[in-house]
Design a protein around this motif. Structure first.
Motif, PDB file in Angstrom:
ATOM      1  N   VAL A 136       0.915  -1.170  -0.028  1.00 13.37           N
ATOM      2  CA  VAL A 136       0.126   0.121  -0.018  1.00 13.37           C
ATOM      3  C   VAL A 136       1.041   1.116   0.075  1.00 13.37           C
ATOM      4  CG1 VAL A 136      -1.676   1.212   1.303  1.00 13.37           C
ATOM      5  CG2 VAL A 136      -1.745  -1.373   1.021  1.00 13.37           C
ATOM      6  N   THR A 137       0.767   1.960  -1.057  1.00 12.74           N
ATOM      7  CA  THR A 137       1.379   3.228  -1.120  1.00 12.74           C
ATOM      8  C   THR A 137       0.600   4.270  -0.390  1.00 12.74           C
ATOM      9  OG1 THR A 137       2.581   2.493  -3.035  1.00 12.74           O
ATOM     10  CG2 THR A 137       2.599   4.803  -2.649  1.00 12.74           C
ATOM     11  N   ALA A 138       1.224   5.072   0.450  1.00 15.40           N
ATOM     12  CA  ALA A 138       0.612   6.471   1.010  1.00 15.40           C
ATOM     13  C   ALA A 138       1.511   7.565   1.079  1.00 15.40           C
ATOM     14  CB  ALA A 138       0.198   5.930   2.452  1.00 15.40           C
ATOM     15  N   THR A 139       1.077   8.968   1.234  1.00 10.33           N
ATOM     16  CA  THR A 139       1.674   9.919   1.068  1.00 10.33           C
ATOM     17  C   THR A 139       1.478  10.820   2.631  1.00 10.33           C
ATOM     18  OG1 THR A 139       1.203  10.449  -1.073  1.00 10.33           O
ATOM     19  CG2 THR A 139       2.139  12.338  -0.091  1.00 10.33           C
ATOM     20  N   VAL A 140       2.453  11.343   3.288  1.00  4.65           N
ATOM     21  CA  VAL A 140       2.393  11.941   4.421  1.00  4.65           C
ATOM     22  C   VAL A 140       1.786  13.188   4.370  1.00  4.65           C
ATOM     23  CG1 VAL A 140       3.537  12.650   6.447  1.00  4.65           C
ATOM     24  CG2 VAL A 140       4.268  10.636   5.402  1.00  4.65           C
ATOM     25  N   VAL A 141       0.522  13.478   4.979  1.00  2.00           N
ATOM     26  CA  VAL A 141      -0.130  14.905   4.802  1.00  2.00           C
ATOM     27  C   VAL A 141       0.441  15.807   5.892  1.00  2.00           C
ATOM     28  CG1 VAL A 141      -2.238  15.783   4.645  1.00  2.00           C
ATOM     29  CG2 VAL A 141      -2.101  13.752   3.720  1.00  2.00           C
ATOM     30  N   SER A 142       0.455  15.296   7.092  1.00  2.00           N
ATOM     31  CA  SER A 142       0.916  16.041   8.098  1.00  2.00           C
ATOM     32  C   SER A 142       1.363  15.133   9.454  1.00  2.00           C
ATOM     33  CB  SER A 142      -0.311  16.977   8.781  1.00  2.00           C
ATOM     34  OG  SER A 142      -1.532  16.302   9.307  1.00  2.00           O
ATOM     35  N   HIS A 143       1.898  15.809  10.574  1.00  2.00           N
ATOM     36  CA  HIS A 143       2.335  15.164  11.647  1.00  2.00           C
ATOM     37  C   HIS A 143       1.407  16.267  12.742  1.00  2.00           C
ATOM     38  CE1 HIS A 143       5.478  12.736  10.156  1.00  2.00           C
ATOM     39  NE2 HIS A 143       5.668  13.639   9.673  1.00  2.00           N
ATOM     40  N   GLY A 144       1.081  15.579  13.787  1.00  2.00           N
ATOM     41  CA  GLY A 144       0.215  16.360  14.913  1.00  2.00           C
ATOM     42  C   GLY A 144       0.192  15.582  16.318  1.00  2.00           C
ATOM     43  N   ARG A 145      -0.502  16.274  17.212  1.00  2.00           N
ATOM     44  CA  ARG A 145      -0.608  15.448  18.494  1.00  2.00           C
ATOM     45  C   ARG A 145      -2.225  15.638  18.692  1.00  2.00           C
ATOM     46  NH1 ARG A 145       3.047  17.462  23.122  1.00  2.00           N
ATOM     47  NH2 ARG A 145       2.568  15.404  23.669  1.00  2.00           N
ATOM     48  N   GLY A 146      -2.774  14.507  19.191  1.00  2.00           N
ATOM     49  CA  GLY A 146      -4.139  14.270  19.521  1.00  2.00           C
ATOM     50  C   GLY A 146      -4.547  14.965  20.732  1.00  2.00           C
ATOM     51  N   LYS A 171      -3.309  11.146  42.018  1.00  2.00           N
ATOM     52  CA  LYS A 171      -2.483  11.520  41.069  1.00  2.00           C
ATOM     53  C   LYS A 171      -3.009  11.922  39.865  1.00  2.00           C
ATOM     54  CE  LYS A 171       1.185   9.123  38.375  1.00  2.00           C
ATOM     55  NZ  LYS A 171       2.042   8.107  38.408  1.00  2.00           N
ATOM     56  N   ARG A 172      -2.726  12.845  39.359  1.00  3.47           N
ATOM     57  CA  ARG A 172      -3.183  13.549  38.181  1.00  3.47           C
ATOM     58  C   ARG A 172      -2.129  13.551  36.875  1.00  3.47           C
ATOM     59  NH1 ARG A 172      -5.061  16.610  42.066  1.00  3.47           N
ATOM     60  NH2 ARG A 172      -7.679  16.918  42.177  1.00  3.47           N
ATOM     61  N   GLN A 173      -2.659  13.141  35.856  1.00  2.69           N
ATOM     62  CA  GLN A 173      -1.637  13.078  34.628  1.00  2.69           C
ATOM     63  C   GLN A 173      -2.276  13.223  33.329  1.00  2.69           C
ATOM     64  OE1 GLN A 173       0.581   9.417  34.933  1.00  2.69           O
ATOM     65  NE2 GLN A 173       1.843   9.792  33.120  1.00  2.69           N
ATOM     66  N   GLY A 174      -1.636  13.715  32.228  1.00  4.74           N
ATOM     67  CA  GLY A 174      -2.204  13.762  31.104  1.00  4.74           C
ATOM     68  C   GLY A 174      -1.436  13.339  30.060  1.00  4.74           C
ATOM     69  N   HIS A 175      -1.719  13.239  28.851  1.00  2.47           N
ATOM     70  CA  HIS A 175      -1.206  12.552  27.999  1.00  2.47           C
ATOM     71  C   HIS A 175      -1.678  12.984  26.526  1.00  2.47           C
ATOM     72  CE1 HIS A 175       1.093   9.738  25.679  1.00  2.47           C
ATOM     73  NE2 HIS A 175      -0.169   9.295  24.822  1.00  2.47           N
ATOM     74  N   ARG A 176      -0.700  13.341  25.638  1.00  2.18           N
ATOM     75  CA  ARG A 176      -1.247  13.571  24.118  1.00  2.18           C
ATOM     76  C   ARG A 176      -0.440  12.859  23.209  1.00  2.18           C
ATOM     77  NH1 ARG A 176      -1.104  19.739  22.550  1.00  2.18           N
ATOM     78  NH2 ARG A 176      -2.071  18.939  20.941  1.00  2.18           N
ATOM     79  N   GLN A 177      -1.122  11.983  22.302  1.00  2.00           N
ATOM     80  CA  GLN A 177      -0.291  11.138  21.623  1.00  2.00           C
ATOM     81  C   GLN A 177      -0.260  11.715  20.332  1.00  2.00           C
ATOM     82  OE1 GLN A 177       0.308   7.847  22.552  1.00  2.00           O
ATOM     83  NE2 GLN A 177       1.226   7.587  20.550  1.00  2.00           N
ATOM     84  N   ASN A 178       1.330  11.202  19.661  1.00  2.00           N
ATOM     85  CA  ASN A 178       1.593  11.823  18.617  1.00  2.00           C
ATOM     86  C   ASN A 178       1.110  11.138  17.404  1.00  2.00           C
ATOM     87  OD1 ASN A 178       3.260  13.666  19.686  1.00  2.00           O
ATOM     88  ND2 ASN A 178       4.811  12.345  19.794  1.00  2.00           N
ATOM     89  N   PHE A 179       0.565  11.721  16.016  1.00  2.00           N
ATOM     90  CA  PHE A 179       0.180  10.964  15.248  1.00  2.00           C
ATOM     91  C   PHE A 179       0.619  11.352  13.928  1.00  2.00           C
ATOM     92  CE2 PHE A 179      -3.136  14.226  15.375  1.00  2.00           C
ATOM     93  CZ  PHE A 179      -3.155  14.837  14.094  1.00  2.00           C
ATOM     94  N   THR A 180       0.489  10.542  12.830  1.00  2.00           N
ATOM     95  CA  THR A 180       0.914  11.005  11.349  1.00  2.00           C
ATOM     96  C   THR A 180      -0.362  10.867  10.464  1.00  2.00           C
ATOM     97  OG1 THR A 180       3.123  10.253  11.671  1.00  2.00           O
ATOM     98  CG2 THR A 180       2.468  10.618   9.386  1.00  2.00           C
ATOM     99  N   GLU A 181      -0.712  11.657   9.638  1.00  2.00           N
ATOM    100  CA  GLU A 181      -1.870  11.438   9.072  1.00  2.00           C
ATOM    101  C   GLU A 181      -1.244  11.082   7.518  1.00  2.00           C
ATOM    102  OE1 GLU A 181      -6.032  14.014   7.685  1.00  2.00           O
ATOM    103  OE2 GLU A 181      -4.309  15.423   8.537  1.00  2.00           O
ATOM    104  N   LEU A 182      -2.189  10.130   6.853  1.00  2.00           N
ATOM    105  CA  LEU A 182      -1.498   9.644   5.544  1.00  2.00           C
ATOM    106  C   LEU A 182      -2.852   9.848   4.450  1.00  2.00           C
ATOM    107  CD1 LEU A 182       0.037   6.180   6.785  1.00  2.00           C
ATOM    108  CD2 LEU A 182       1.118   8.500   6.173  1.00  2.00           C
ATOM    109  N   GLN A 183      -2.478   9.825   3.435  1.00  2.00           N
ATOM    110  CA  GLN A 183      -3.267   9.798   2.537  1.00  2.00           C
ATOM    111  C   GLN A 183      -3.035   8.546   1.434  1.00  2.00           C
ATOM    112  OE1 GLN A 183      -5.105  12.913   0.945  1.00  2.00           O
ATOM    113  NE2 GLN A 183      -6.540  11.532  -0.599  1.00  2.00           N
ATOM    114  N   ILE A 184      -3.978   7.538   1.406  1.00  2.00           N
ATOM    115  CA  ILE A 184      -3.635   6.300   0.735  1.00  2.00           C
ATOM    116  C   ILE A 184      -3.734   6.534  -0.701  1.00  2.00           C
ATOM    117  CG2 ILE A 184      -4.231   3.976   0.400  1.00  2.00           C
ATOM    118  CD1 ILE A 184      -3.511   4.572   3.234  1.00  2.00           C
ATOM    119  N   GLY A 185      -2.721   6.155  -1.490  1.00  2.00           N
ATOM    120  CA  GLY A 185      -2.536   6.636  -2.973  1.00  2.00           C
ATOM    121  C   GLY A 185      -2.854   5.302  -3.919  1.00  2.00           C
ATOM    122  N   SER A 186      -2.280   4.216  -3.552  1.00  2.00           N
ATOM    123  CA  SER A 186      -2.540   2.989  -4.279  1.00  2.00           C
ATOM    124  C   SER A 186      -2.470   1.924  -3.548  1.00  2.00           C
ATOM    125  CB  SER A 186      -1.598   3.067  -5.619  1.00  2.00           C
ATOM    126  OG  SER A 186      -0.391   2.505  -5.106  1.00  2.00           O
TER     127      SER A 186
END
Length: 103
Positions: free
Chosen positions: A59-69, A85-100
């Motif tokens: 599967v071929t994909a193009t990277v559109v953007s990076h970000g945090r959830g 105890k209090r804690q927070g979390h933000r997960q990093n992600f990569t957005e892909l556009q599926i090409g073929s």
């Protein structure tokens, strides 16, 4: 045509033209990546299932953007023990556009 791929420890059903948020991938924005961990490929009524991977399928994909959830708040408490105890979390992600999808 669709495919079931595995990336970042998760499985996704993808089709050509879809946008998808996956676990962070070390690639630049605009770069084309090839995902070779294809678990199944389907087209119409036929489906090809791998054991565990479909040989030769990519599967071929193009990277559109990076970000945090969105922030997830974690709160732990033991009643009557004066423990909070209090804690927070933000997960990093990569957005892909599926090409073929090649089966």
């Amino acid at each position: 045509m669709y495919a079931v791929i595995k990336t970042g420890g998760k499985q996704y059903r993808v089709a050509v033209g879809e946008k998808l948020k996956v676990e962070q991938i070390a690639a630049d924005v605009g770069q084309e990546i090839v995902i070779d961990q294809v678990l199944a490929v389907g087209s119409g009524d036929s489906i090809q299932v791998g054991t565990p991977l479909v040989s030769g399928a990519t599967v071929t994909a193009t990277v559109v953007s990076h970000g945090r959830g969105d922030k997830i708040r974690i709160f732990k408490m033991r009643r009557r023990k004066h423990y909070q105890k209090r804690q927070g979390h933000r997960q990093n992600f990569t957005e892909l556009q599926i090409g073929s999808i090649q089966a």
